[in-house]
Design an enzyme around this catalytic site. Structure first.
Site, short mmCIF file in Angstrom:
data_model
loop_
_atom_site.label_atom_id
_atom_site.label_comp_id
_atom_site.label_asym_id
_atom_site.label_seq_id
_atom_site.Cartn_x
_atom_site.Cartn_y
_atom_site.Cartn_z
N CYS A 78 -11.72 111.54 38.71
CA CYS A 78 -11.69 110.27 39.45
C CYS A 78 -10.26 109.86 39.73
O CYS A 78 -9.91 109.51 40.87
CB CYS A 78 -12.38 109.17 38.63
N ASP A 129 29.58 108.06 24.32
CA ASP A 129 30.77 107.34 24.77
C ASP A 129 31.37 106.65 23.55
O ASP A 129 30.64 106.29 22.63
CB ASP A 129 30.38 106.32 25.84
N ASP A 166 27.33 102.57 27.56
CA ASP A 166 26.99 101.16 27.76
C ASP A 166 27.68 100.51 28.95
O ASP A 166 27.46 99.34 29.23
CB ASP A 166 27.33 100.36 26.49
N ASP A 200 29.78 104.62 32.83
CA ASP A 200 28.90 105.63 32.23
C ASP A 200 27.70 105.95 33.12
O ASP A 200 27.00 106.92 32.89
CB ASP A 200 28.37 105.14 30.86
#
Length: 727
Positions: A20, A425, A621, A625
């Site tokens: 379906c 980082d 962050d 980045d």
């Protein structure tokens, strides 16, 4: 001309199996203006990305093939919830009604098999009595299967309804033939057709109940949304509905109360329980100017907040939307089930026909052959295949959200289990992201010059210098010709003199000697501090050292990853000595540290590892980045980071704990394990069950019961993820 791309979610009704959802998905993708569409059997939702069409046309296209669709938005959520409850109540009534009519037929059959021939047993073995009991079950309760089968065959996409409708109809028709047109057999199978429908309906009812539990994480988050708020208007406090709250309203929040919406504290201090958003159990201290978020709990102080976000723009609403999107997405492993589901029902119909012909030809007993064929039809279960992956993803993403790990989709959830390299980082990821000035070397006026230059900078180190300058009372001076040099520093003109603040690498490019500061700079860098120099066009004037505290869990998190066999790398724009010092403190190998990397170069290191055959997770962050996060196999953003980083990433760690990376990988591995178990069970069940039915080892009732409970076993296995503690 720009194309206006929209993304909408629809609640789909009437689906019974994977065929379906596949049929609806195909239909939506064929609509003009639709860029992509996915349909999820477990969530009963369709996500459609489109340009030149309307929601009305999309809904109509679904209705044209026999299913229902409702736009999933705020205006319809109440209606959808009510319709689901009505549907479940109707199913429950039908199930009870069916069971009441079927039970006497089953008990009479069992009694006859045990040798009882009393008047009651004989009464329930009368053909007319059995027909009167079985007729409502077959054509009232079972009407849903006939209706589904009709639409499935009409669109040339046979599904589970076709198997049930044909199988039960065959048993029912044979019973009528034997009961009212007897030749050599008086065997009746009304109890078989009725019991198959009852058991399958019981399985579907339990399936719907279990499926609702897979969405418990969403329900818990939705329950955090308050209905009212205390607002200050004209100096008076009044209670208003949350929908009436406006941006810039002043809300009063007392101890023990839930924060109604996002805002900034303008009066008072308190500690807020943010565990429902971040998974962090320790309340967070909040003071004036700090942000608070809707759904969090004010634990002790009276605070007033100025509303900054309302409705769908709040952090809680965005988290709910992200989790809903993730639960509706597909993992790559689901492609296996989708391909098999597409051909499953036609193959079963073919096998049932072969069983009928071969058994009839070999035994000359065509009634026996028909019963074997019915068993094949009703034991085959495409539902378990269709639910194997999405239910595990629903539960997995829900468990992640409960622990402050927001996973954007099934692809990321599956991909995280295969990561063997993690790039971290430095600033804001390994470190707190709150650098502070620790040393100032040079004449006093360099503080004022640094302060003036960095005032226009958005860099965390620049902000640390500005904060220090304000603390010591430095004066800003007018600046012109300001230029930011990404990864190198900044420059500008003050009182007619051109100054530069930044890295030693930039000083070397300017042919400036810093021998006077060389020894002190070396000592500071070896201590893990970042040194920034100030120079004019003729000489170096001084330097400032900035340090950023390493996160408490950084070393533990890196050790956990390394114990899992994951290679951990660090990338930073900082100088080599400072980077090595930080790396040594947290346990990263010196040859796994990439220092003095320009922002645009971070993605190059991700690509380099990928070319070496690594599955790479990038953790960051900041805005710089974002390209690396996008390129990585799994991009992971810290919750304290920028919106751009979080939008680009596949996973957001709301609590910003590095140990959450390990939790994410463990959760991903556990979810993938459940998916594989589910698929294995679904495959094995059908692989063993169909031959057993074909050779007559399973009568139709047992076959129908097995079919009904195969889906339940898959759901229960997925739900067991809720009991797993992720470490």
């Amino acid at each position: 001309m720009a194309t206006n791309t929209k993304m909408e979610t629809f609640v789909i009704t009437g689906m019974t199996c994977a065929n379906c959802s596949a049929r609806i998905e195909k239909e939506l993708n064929e609509q003009p203006g639709v860029m992509s569409a996915t349909v999820n059997l477990a969530t009963e939702k369709a996500s459609v990305k489109y340009t030149d069409t309307t929601t009305e046309r999309l809904i109509k296209s679904v209705e044209n093939i026999g299913y229902g669709a409702i736009l999933y938005d705020e205006a319809h959520k109440q209606k959808i919830a009510e319709e689901k409850q009505t549907y479940l109540r109707k199913m429950k009534f039908d199930l009870i009604f069916s069971a009441i009519l079927t039970l006497p037929l089953m008990l009479a059959m069992i009694a006859m098999m045990l040798g009882s021939h009393g008047p009651i047993v004989s009464f329930f073995h009368l053909s007319l009595v059995q027909l009167l009991f079985a007729l409502p079950v077959q054509f009232y309760v079972g009407w849903r299967f006939y209706k589904g089968a009709y639409h499935a065959l009409k669109t040339k996409a046979p599904n589970m309804d076709v198997l049930v409708a044909i199988g039960t109809s065959a048993a029912f028709a044979l019973s009528i033939y034997n009961g009212f047109f007897p030749s050599h057999s008086h065997d009746l199978y009304f109890e078989s057709s009725s019991m198959i429908i009852t058991l399958i309906l019981l399985g579907k009812y339990l399936e719907h109940t279990a499926k609702s539990k897979t969405g418990d994480a969403i329900k818990q988050m939705m329950s955090l949304q308050t209905k009212t708020a205390q607002v200050l208007r004209d100096g008076k406090e009044e209670t208003i509905a949350i929908d009436e709250v406006m941006i810039d309203d002043i809300l009063v929040i007392r101890p023990g109360e839930q924060v109604p919406t996002d805002g900034r504290i303008i009066a008072g201090t308190s500690a807020l329980d943010e565990s429902m958003l971040t998974g962090e159990s320790v309340p967070v201290e909040k003071k004036e100017k700090d942000m608070v978020f809707g759904g969090t709990i004010n634990t002790n102080g009276l605070i007033q907040i100025q509303v900054s976000q309302i409705g769908k723009d709040t952090v809680l609403a965005q988290i709910i939307q992200m989790v809903e999107d993730a639960q509706g997405s597909k993992a790559p492993i689901q492609q296996i089930a989708d391909k098999i589901s597409g051909i499953f029902v036609p193959i079963v119909l073919f096998l049932a026909l072969v069983t009928l012909l071969v058994t009839g030809w070999l035994t000359k007993d065509w009634q026996l052959a028909l019963l074997h064929s019915v068993s094949v039809l009703v034991i085959a279960c495409p539902c378990a295949l269709g639910l194997a992956t999405p239910t595990a993803i629903m539960v997995g993403t829900g468990v992640g959200a409960h622990n402050g790990i927001l996973i954007k989709g099934g692809e990321a959830l599956e991909g995280a289990a295969h990561l063997n390299s993690i790039i971290l980082d430095k600033t804001g990821t390994i470190t707190q992201g709150r650098p502070e000035v620790t040393d100032v070397i040079g004449p006093k006026e360099i503080i004022s010059l640094f302060y003036s230059l960095e005032h226009a900078s958005e860099h965390p180190l620049g902000k640390a210098i500005v904060a220090y300058g304000a603390k010591v009372g430095a004066k800003t001076q007018p600046i012109t010709d300001f230029v930011a040099h990404p990864g190198a520093g900044i420059s500008g003109t003050i009182n007619g003199v051109h100054y530069f603040a930044g890295t030693r690498k930039r000083l070397a490019e300017m042919n400036l000697s810093f021998d006077e500061f060389q020894e002190q700079a070396l000592e500071l860098e070896q201590a893990g501090k970042t040194v920034m120099f100030l120079a004019n066009e003729e000489q170096v004037l001084g330097m400032i050292a900035v340090a950023d505290q390493i996160k408490e869990d950084a070393k533990q998190a890196i050790e956990q990853l390394q114990q899992k066999g994951v290679d951990v790398f660090m990338v930073t724009g900082d100088n080599q000595r400072a980077a090595q010092a930080i790396g040594k403190q947290v346990g990263i190998d010196s040859d796994h540290i990439f220092a003095e990397v320009l922002p645009e170069e971070k993605a190059n290191y991700v690509e380099k590892l990928q070319k070496a055959g690594k599955k790479v997770g990038m953790v960051g962050d900041g805005i710089n980045d974002a390209p690396a996060l996008a390129l990585a196999d799994v991009g992971i953003a810290m919750g304290s980071g920028t919106d751009i980083a979080m939008e680009t990433a596949d996973v957001t760690l709301m609590n910003s704990h590095l140990t959450s990376i390990n939790q994410m990988i463990s959760l991903s591995a556990a979810t993938l394990k459940k998916i594989k178990q589910n698929l294995f069970w679904a495959f094995i069940y059908n692989t063993i069950g169909i031959p057993f039915a074909a050779f007559g080892f399973l009568n139709p009732i047992i076959a129908g019961g097995a079919m009904a409970f195969s889906s339940i076993s898959v759901l229960l296995n997925s739900l067991s993820l809720n009991r797993k503690t992720i470490k």
